[in-house]
Design a protein around this motif. Structure first.
Motif, PDB file in Angstrom:
ATOM      1  N   SER A   1       5.954  19.058 -14.245  1.00 41.64           N
ATOM      2  CA  SER A   1       4.994  20.147 -14.455  1.00 41.64           C
ATOM      3  C   SER A   1       3.780  19.705 -15.275  1.00 41.64           C
ATOM      4  O   SER A   1       2.633  20.063 -14.959  1.00 41.64           O
ATOM      5  N   LYS A   2       3.993  18.908 -16.315  1.00 36.08           N
ATOM      6  CA  LYS A   2       2.878  18.430 -17.127  1.00 36.08           C
ATOM      7  C   LYS A   2       1.997  17.481 -16.329  1.00 36.08           C
ATOM      8  O   LYS A   2       0.776  17.475 -16.473  1.00 36.08           O
ATOM      9  N   GLY A   3       2.641  16.701 -15.462  1.00 36.66           N
ATOM     10  CA  GLY A   3       1.879  15.798 -14.621  1.00 36.66           C
ATOM     11  C   GLY A   3       1.026  16.550 -13.616  1.00 36.66           C
ATOM     12  O   GLY A   3      -0.139  16.188 -13.380  1.00 36.66           O
ATOM     13  N   LEU A   4       1.580  17.601 -13.020  1.00 36.25           N
ATOM     14  CA  LEU A   4       0.821  18.418 -12.067  1.00 36.25           C
ATOM     15  C   LEU A   4      -0.374  19.080 -12.751  1.00 36.25           C
ATOM     16  O   LEU A   4      -1.475  19.130 -12.195  1.00 36.25           O
TER      17      LEU A   4
ATOM     18  N   GLY B   1      -4.767  11.878 -24.129  1.00 42.43           N
ATOM     19  CA  GLY B   1      -5.490  12.245 -22.916  1.00 42.43           C
ATOM     20  C   GLY B   1      -5.668  11.116 -21.918  1.00 42.43           C
ATOM     21  O   GLY B   1      -6.105  11.345 -20.791  1.00 42.43           O
ATOM     22  N   SER B   2      -5.344   9.879 -22.313  1.00 44.45           N
ATOM     23  CA  SER B   2      -5.523   8.750 -21.403  1.00 44.45           C
ATOM     24  C   SER B   2      -4.329   8.650 -20.447  1.00 44.45           C
ATOM     25  O   SER B   2      -3.295   9.293 -20.638  1.00 44.45           O
ATOM     26  N   TYR B   3      -4.455   7.818 -19.434  1.00 42.53           N
ATOM     27  CA  TYR B   3      -3.411   7.746 -18.404  1.00 42.53           C
ATOM     28  C   TYR B   3      -3.486   6.406 -17.688  1.00 42.53           C
ATOM     29  O   TYR B   3      -4.480   5.660 -17.763  1.00 42.53           O
ATOM     30  N   LEU B   4      -2.407   6.096 -17.007  1.00 39.10           N
ATOM     31  CA  LEU B   4      -2.337   4.964 -16.088  1.00 39.10           C
ATOM     32  C   LEU B   4      -2.578   5.480 -14.677  1.00 39.10           C
ATOM     33  O   LEU B   4      -2.382   6.665 -14.401  1.00 39.10           O
TER      34      LEU B   4
ATOM     35  N   GLY C   1       7.673  -8.782  -0.619  1.00 39.49           N
ATOM     36  CA  GLY C   1       8.027  -7.848   0.434  1.00 39.49           C
ATOM     37  C   GLY C   1       7.626  -6.431   0.082  1.00 39.49           C
ATOM     38  O   GLY C   1       7.268  -6.137  -1.064  1.00 39.49           O
ATOM     39  N   PRO C   2       7.668  -5.551   1.059  1.00 41.94           N
ATOM     40  CA  PRO C   2       7.305  -4.147   0.789  1.00 41.94           C
ATOM     41  C   PRO C   2       8.334  -3.469  -0.105  1.00 41.94           C
ATOM     42  O   PRO C   2       9.526  -3.774  -0.050  1.00 41.94           O
ATOM     43  N   VAL C   3       7.851  -2.543  -0.917  1.00 36.15           N
ATOM     44  CA  VAL C   3       8.744  -1.803  -1.817  1.00 36.15           C
ATOM     45  C   VAL C   3       9.224  -0.563  -1.075  1.00 36.15           C
ATOM     46  O   VAL C   3       8.774   0.561  -1.349  1.00 36.15           O
ATOM     47  N   GLU C   4      10.106  -0.771  -0.128  1.00 35.46           N
ATOM     48  CA  GLU C   4      10.617   0.350   0.666  1.00 35.46           C
ATOM     49  C   GLU C   4      11.804   1.000  -0.045  1.00 35.46           C
ATOM     50  O   GLU C   4      12.618   0.323  -0.661  1.00 35.46           O
ATOM     51  N   GLY C   5      11.893   2.304   0.079  1.00 36.63           N
ATOM     52  CA  GLY C   5      13.012   3.020  -0.536  1.00 36.63           C
ATOM     53  C   GLY C   5      12.729   3.504  -1.947  1.00 36.63           C
ATOM     54  O   GLY C   5      13.554   4.207  -2.532  1.00 36.63           O
ATOM     55  N   ILE C   6      11.581   3.131  -2.508  1.00 37.49           N
ATOM     56  CA  ILE C   6      11.203   3.606  -3.850  1.00 37.49           C
ATOM     57  C   ILE C   6       9.991   4.519  -3.698  1.00 37.49           C
ATOM     58  O   ILE C   6       8.950   4.107  -3.200  1.00 37.49           O
ATOM     59  N   ARG C   7      10.141   5.747  -4.114  1.00 36.48           N
ATOM     60  CA  ARG C   7       9.036   6.700  -4.040  1.00 36.48           C
ATOM     61  C   ARG C   7       9.109   7.632  -5.239  1.00 36.48           C
ATOM     62  O   ARG C   7      10.154   8.211  -5.535  1.00 36.48           O
ATOM     63  N   GLY C   8       7.998   7.761  -5.915  1.00 36.17           N
ATOM     64  CA  GLY C   8       7.961   8.588  -7.116  1.00 36.17           C
ATOM     65  C   GLY C   8       7.891  10.066  -6.812  1.00 36.17           C
ATOM     66  O   GLY C   8       7.419  10.494  -5.766  1.00 36.17           O
TER      67      GLY C   8
ATOM     68  N   VAL D   1       4.668   4.858  -5.297  1.00 37.93           N
ATOM     69  CA  VAL D   1       6.023   4.476  -5.727  1.00 37.93           C
ATOM     70  C   VAL D   1       6.312   4.961  -7.143  1.00 37.93           C
ATOM     71  O   VAL D   1       7.471   4.970  -7.574  1.00 37.93           O
ATOM     72  N   PHE D   2       5.282   5.373  -7.859  1.00 37.12           N
ATOM     73  CA  PHE D   2       5.460   5.808  -9.248  1.00 37.12           C
ATOM     74  C   PHE D   2       5.494   7.329  -9.336  1.00 37.12           C
ATOM     75  O   PHE D   2       4.847   8.021  -8.552  1.00 37.12           O
ATOM     76  N   PRO D   3       6.235   7.850 -10.310  1.00 35.75           N
ATOM     77  CA  PRO D   3       6.301   9.306 -10.477  1.00 35.75           C
ATOM     78  C   PRO D   3       5.042   9.858 -11.148  1.00 35.75           C
ATOM     79  O   PRO D   3       4.369   9.154 -11.898  1.00 35.75           O
ATOM     80  N   LEU D   4       4.743  11.095 -10.858  1.00 32.21           N
ATOM     81  CA  LEU D   4       3.613  11.768 -11.490  1.00 32.21           C
ATOM     82  C   LEU D   4       4.002  12.190 -12.900  1.00 32.21           C
ATOM     83  O   LEU D   4       5.012  12.863 -13.105  1.00 32.21           O
ATOM     84  N   LYS D   5       3.195  11.792 -13.875  1.00 31.25           N
ATOM     85  CA  LYS D   5       3.413  12.160 -15.273  1.00 31.25           C
ATOM     86  C   LYS D   5       2.073  12.556 -15.870  1.00 31.25           C
ATOM     87  O   LYS D   5       1.018  12.303 -15.303  1.00 31.25           O
ATOM     88  N   SER D   6       2.125  13.160 -17.039  1.00 33.77           N
ATOM     89  CA  SER D   6       0.863  13.504 -17.708  1.00 33.77           C
ATOM     90  C   SER D   6       0.101  12.251 -18.097  1.00 33.77           C
ATOM     91  O   SER D   6      -1.119  12.279 -18.267  1.00 33.77           O
TER      92      SER D   6
END
Length: 428
Positions: A408-411, A296-299, A396-403, A304-309
């Protein structure tokens, strides 16, 4: 008759050669089959003499080779003495100068240089003692002819000076009057030694007690207390590094995960063009084994990071008021991550002018920086000067990286967290 006379002359010449090449030898006592059948056979006598001369020559060459190898072996075994002045930054600078140059207190440096002088029970001190014991072994294996292993104090001083300043090896060698090649090998040996003991300095909470302590740590931070299952804050930074292997500056990304005490519990470096969270070691570990963290814990990470459970991030499209409230609740976590990154850059100025042989050496440098950062946090080192700035411009900025937000589990997990954290009255 003439033929026998010629053969006799040849035999006498060979005999003289043998007498010159070796001490007197009893030739008659040798066992030569040809001489047993005909004692007056001159050809047999010449053959026997030639065989003996060949054996003497081979024996002499073998003896010379063995003596040569023996001398080389003695040279390898011989222990070279350190003929340079010991570098001790503790004695070289006053307290104020020391903190200005190395961005840490002398006490913290002294612990890292000689941990056994202090009776601390902290596991990180035990790790330092282990590193110090292996430093000499690590550096003694360096194939640098003519240079002995320097004193431990010199090793720590050179390595920490390199990390704490933006000076190149040439400048450091001139400043401390040491050979340039020696400075390189000593510092790189230190990086390898820290990397070999990575898990002693940069610890992922694996035990139940450590995981419970990590969760409780965030409950002591007022602005993050609402996230009861928060296990870590993940952040990303872009760095431009000069790689000797590429003869150019190459963008890389630095991925860090920190806890509530602002210690780094995971670090990862990858080329900017090849980076993705899913391919990082921690990304793969969490995908294959979610029990790497408590159930049940999470980061928490930014966009820039993807959504996960197990990884919460802001909502891109704020359709409702509760979406905006949720995003606002995440901001204190991002400020903690920014503070860790700023502390790294302020304490270890080499990040402003990072150079390395290749990507693997960049990883060694970053691991050493994170290890020393954790050491400073362990002893609550306040050697950093405060000039009023709350944030520093580096990397520098992290341009071009987007999660992505399509998991579905993350949502589902984020929706549950949203309902838990944001209480919206009916009709809003």
């Amino acid at each position: 008759m003439e033929e026998r006379a010629v053969l006799a002359n040849i035999a006498s010449i060979i005999t003289k050669d043998l007498l010159i090449d070796q001490p007197p030898v009893n030739i008659i006592s040798g066992n030569y089959p040809l001489l047993t059948t005909a004692d007056d056979d001159d050809e047999a006598e010449i053959f026997a003499l030639l065989q003996q001369k060949r054996a003497v020559t081979v024996s002499r060459k073998r003896r010379v080779l063995e003596e040569s190898l023996g001398r080389k072996s003695d040279l390898k075994v011989a222990k070279l003495e350190w003929n340079h002045a010991e570098l001790n930054l503790l004695h070289r600078y006053t307290d104020a100068q020391f903190e200005s140059y190395l961005h840490m207190r002398k006490l913290t440096f002294l612990v890292s240089a000689a941990g056994w002088y202090f009776l601390f029970s902290s596991p990180i001190i035990t790790a330092l003692q282990k590193v110090q014991q292996t430093l000499e072994e690590t550096l003694s294996g360096i194939a640098l002819s003519g240079y002995p292993t320097p004193p431990t104090q010199t090793i720590i001083s050179l390595a920490m000076w390199k990390l704490a300043t933006d000076e190149h090896f040439e400048e450091i060698a001139r400043k401390f009057r040491l050979p340039w090649a020696l400075c390189q090998q000593v510092v790189r040996g230190f990086w390898h030694c820290i990397s070999d003991n990575y898990e002693s300095f940069i610890k992922w909470p694996n035990s139940l007690a450590a995981q419970r302590s990590t969760l409780q740590g965030y409950q002591r931070l007022e602005q993050l207390r609402c996230f009861r299952e928060l296990f870590g804050i993940i952040t990303l930074k872009r760095l431009d590094v000069f790689l000797e292997s590429e003869h150019a500056e190459v963008p890389v990304v630095l991925q860090l995960i920190c806890n509530a005490e602002r210690k780094i519990i995971d670090c990862y470096v990858e080329l900017f063009v090849e980076y993705s969270f899913e391919d990082s070691p921690i990304g793969q570990t969490l995908a294959l084994n979610p029990r790497t963290m408590p159930v049940g814990s999470y980061l928490i990470g930014n966009n820039v990071f993807p959504l996960k459970s197990y990884l919460m991030r802001p909502i891109d499209a704020e359709c409702f008021r509760k979406d905006a409230v949720f995003n606002e609740l995440l901001r204190p976590a991002f400020r903690v991550a920014e503070r860790v990154l700023d502390t790294l850059a302020r304490r270890f100025n080499t990040l402003y002018a990072l150079e390395a042989r290749d990507l693997n050496e960049v990883r060694l440098i970053v691991e050493s920086i994170c290890a020393m950062h954790n050491l400073c946090e362990e002893f609550e080192d306040n050697g950093l000067t405060h000039d009023g700035q709350s944030s520093f411009s580096w990397g520098g900025p992290v341009e071009g990286i987007r999660g992505s937000e399509k998991d579905s589990k993350g949502l589902q997990r984020r929706a549950e967290l949203l309902d838990e954290l944001v209480a919206i009255e009916p009709g809003e």
